[in-house]
Enzyme design. Structure first.
Site, PDB file in Angstrom:
ATOM      1  N   CYS A  71       0.803  -1.228   0.000  1.00 47.92           N
ATOM      2  CA  CYS A  71       0.000   0.000   0.000  1.00 47.92           C
ATOM      3  C   CYS A  71       0.833   1.275   0.000  1.00 47.92           C
ATOM      4  O   CYS A  71       0.701   2.118  -0.896  1.00 47.92           O
ATOM      5  CB  CYS A  71      -0.915   0.019   1.217  1.00 47.92           C
ATOM      6  SG  CYS A  71      -2.014  -1.396   1.345  1.00 47.92           S
ATOM      7  N   HIS A 127      -2.417   6.653   4.490  1.00 48.92           N
ATOM      8  CA  HIS A 127      -1.329   5.697   4.719  1.00 48.92           C
ATOM      9  C   HIS A 127       0.025   6.204   4.233  1.00 48.92           C
ATOM     10  O   HIS A 127       0.867   5.433   3.793  1.00 48.92           O
ATOM     11  CB  HIS A 127      -1.654   4.349   4.056  1.00 48.92           C
ATOM     12  CG  HIS A 127      -1.003   3.190   4.764  1.00 48.92           C
ATOM     13  ND1 HIS A 127      -1.122   1.886   4.346  1.00 48.92           N
ATOM     14  CD2 HIS A 127      -0.199   3.153   5.868  1.00 48.92           C
ATOM     15  CE1 HIS A 127      -0.447   1.093   5.150  1.00 48.92           C
ATOM     16  NE2 HIS A 127       0.123   1.835   6.088  1.00 48.92           N
TER      17      HIS A 127
END
Length: 630
Positions: free
Chosen positions: A126, A187
């Site tokens: 990610c 993130h």
């Protein structure tokens, strides 16, 4: 499922081949000048005669002058909606071959736009993938490629993240007058040195508005998937309070002289109680409370978050952003939480698919995408908006809770999330729709990258590509419009952390697509197709190194099932040499930068912890609204 019905404009967009006829317009318009100006003979009676003739043919001349375009065929400063799923496999969508999970809205998006079949993520995890997507650069250039096995940001209170000196497409488009917003997963870090410096925050990277998770979903965020863990937590809390009362009893006994013990003994017992609490709470309570949080701009709005309400809250924020900024232009990035474990799905979608909880979550994601597209249609923005759909990387094939598999499908492609080189971890959906500009139903089988979104949207928004750094992405518009036959990418490089595991070469003159693997993860247990024994394949340790590299020809072997050899491929050594040469050339363009995902940069630091309330007494809940229930 809600079906999206797009209101088409009545005027048909002129194809690009018609632009070549612009000189004819100048010819016809010069005829008008001949009618109104001096004739070749210089006599006014010639002009009068010409004008009389013109009256008979003026409708034809007028149509010829008005119907031929005079400006660029691409409208300037369109609205831009970017939708990114989390951990979605390319084999999970109907438009990419799945016939058992219903994704009608995304499938319709593909029918009305351009679908890419060789769309590649710059990383199979990610954090680095999203960094590359936003900046158009390989994550190793910004320090977002780890030198250890911790390949993502692990804490919201870590000091690592997307460096402030990196330029995102949001930052450039904001300077061009765009309203910019991000709803969903970030993130990429929050703060650097203090809780409120927000150096890595979305608002410091070009987004004017942010609502979502600063970190990512984890199993700890969804208590309902871990009933055994809930029971253990209750037991540990009981033991902790029991030990705390015992400690209090010992201290009072020492103070009153009733117990013949030393303060040293009391202190040692207190340390043991504290260590016991820290050991279990860090596993069963710590992560959920500190990292499963929602933020609006800089403020924490929910801690710990109620995961079941997150999809409806995000949809509310997404539609609200579009409605607020419908006068445009706007750039909106919807970073969905679906379909990351723990796959929290609202009750309206539970049990609807043929693939259990994972399929339910995919179908809910498709419905949310449809709602966003319906909002564009309702506001009359569809024909003025470029919509893009993708995933940050491939499906997490090892994903499971207990014995229940919860990962998706990467179709015919080998490997998955966390595997830096195998196709299953990096080949992702890529769909662009812009009615009236991009051709409907077009399929492109050329290598493209998530990094290409950066130069594409920057140039569409009227911005300039930065010249002070290497940009690895390429503008996709000529390819999407059919103006060029091939992608600008001759080589693409596939990292696992900071190590290059593979590279591909698009040999345009022969139409062949080669891929060389320098390192591959060792699957476990033996005979498996993933690293099930470890939960996620490593990059640096327990990998097989290949010299010469494993070579595949992806055009004929997209599943990477049969590696080539000098005996089976006459050009083996030539191809390998060319790829190795390109790899070395790419590595010479890298410059040392601070590493963001390793060492102390990726440790929990209490003074950086996002908190609503007074740290460490953090806690709040977002206000609910009746329409927040899906």
């Amino acid at each position: 499922m809600t079906q999206l019905h797009i209101k088409r404009r009545q005027t048909k967009y002129l194809p690009f081949s018609f632009v070549t006829q612009q000189p004819r317009k100048r010819q016809y318009c010069s005829m008008l000048q001949d009618f109104s100006g001096p004739g070749p003979s210089g006599k006014s009676q010639d002009n009068m005669s010409n004008l009389k003739n013109l009256r008979n043919y003026w409708p034809l001349v007028l149509v010829l002058c008005l119907c031929i375009p005079t400006s660029s065929p691409i409208p300037t400063k369109p609205n831009i909606v970017l939708i990114m799923a989390d951990d979605l496999g390319i084999g999970d969508l109907g438009c990419y071959g799945n016939h058992t999970i219903r994704t009608p809205n995304i499938d319709q998006l593909a029918r009305e736009g351009v679908r890419l079949t060789q769309h590649i993520a710059a990383a199979s995890m990610c954090t680095p993938s999203r960094a590359a997507f936003l900046t158009g650069r390989y994550p190793i250039r910004s320090g977002m490629a780890s030198e250890t096995e911790a390949r993502i940001l692990r804490w919201a209170a870590a000091s690592g993240g997307l460096p402030p000196n990196e330029t995102t497409f949001a930052k450039i488009l904001q300077q061009e007058g765009y309203a910019t917003g991000l709803v969903g997963k970030w993130h990429l870090g929050v703060s650097c040195e203090s809780r409120n410096d927000h150096c890595h925050h979305p608002l410091n990277h070009g987004f004017r508005y942010f609502y979502g998770m600063p970190l990512t979903l984890m199993l700890d965020c969804g208590n309902k998937h871990n009933q055994k863990g809930q029971a253990l937590r209750a037991s540990y809390w009981f033991y902790t309070w029991t030990l705390a009362y015992m400690l209090l009893f010992l201290a009072l006994g020492k103070l009153t002289g009733c117990l013949p013990i030393s303060w040293k003994m009391v202190g040692c017992f207190g340390v043991c109680v504290l260590l016991f609490f820290a050991s279990w709470y860090s596993s069963y309570g710590f992560t959920r409370h500190w990292d499963c949080i929602l933020m609006r701009n800089h403020a924490v709005r929910e801690q710990s978050m109620v995961l079941e309400r997150a999809p409806s809250l995000f949809l509310r924020e997404a539609t609200s952003f579009i409605e607020r900024n419908k006068q445009g232009p706007f750039l909106f990035f919807l970073a969905l939480l679906q379909v990351h474990i723990p796959l929290t799905t609202t009750r309206n979608f539970l049990g609807r698919s043929q693939h259990g909880l994972y399929g339910d979550n995919v179908e809910e994601m498709d419905w949310i995408v449809g709602q966003v597209l319906d909002t564009l249609d309702k506001e009359g923005l569809t024909n003025h908006t470029l919509v893009y759909f993708t995933s940050d990387h491939g499906a997490f094939i090892e994903g499971r809770i207990g014995d229940t598999p919860l990962g998706g499908s990467n179709g015919i492609y080998r490997g998955g999330k966390g595997m830096g080189g195998w196709e299953g971890g990096i080949r992702v959906p890529g769909i662009f729709r812009w009615p009236g500009v991009l051709p409907a139903g077009r399929v492109i089988q050329e290598p493209t990258s998530l990094m290409d979104v950066f130069p594409t949207v920057v140039q569409l928004g009227g911005g300039q590509i930065p010249q002070d750094r290497v940009i690895d992405g390429r503008n996709l518009m000529p390819l999407l419009l059919g103006q060029v036959p091939h992608s600008e990418h001759e080589f693409l490089f596939h990292y696992c952390g900071s190590r290059m595991h593979a590279a591909r070469w698009h040999q345009r003159e022969g139409g062949r697509l080669w891929k060389a693997h320098f390192e591959t993860p060792v699957f476990s247990p033996e005979g498996a197709v993933g690293c099930y024994a470890q939960g996620l394949c490593p990059c640096h340790e327990n990998v097989a190194r290949h010299d010469p590299p494993l070579l595949f020809e992806l055009s004929g072997d997209p599943s990477e099932a049969t590696p080539l050899s000098p005996s089976s491929e006459p050009s083996f050594h030539t191809v390998v040499s060319r790829i190795v040469e390109a790899t070395r050339g790419h590595q010479r363009t890298l410059t040392p930068v601070p590493v963001q995902l390793s060492g102390s940069s990726n440790m929990w630091k209490p003074w950086l912890q996002p908190c609503c309330g007074s740290f460490p007494f953090c806690g709040c809940q977002e206000n609910a609204h009746p329409r927040d229930e899906l």
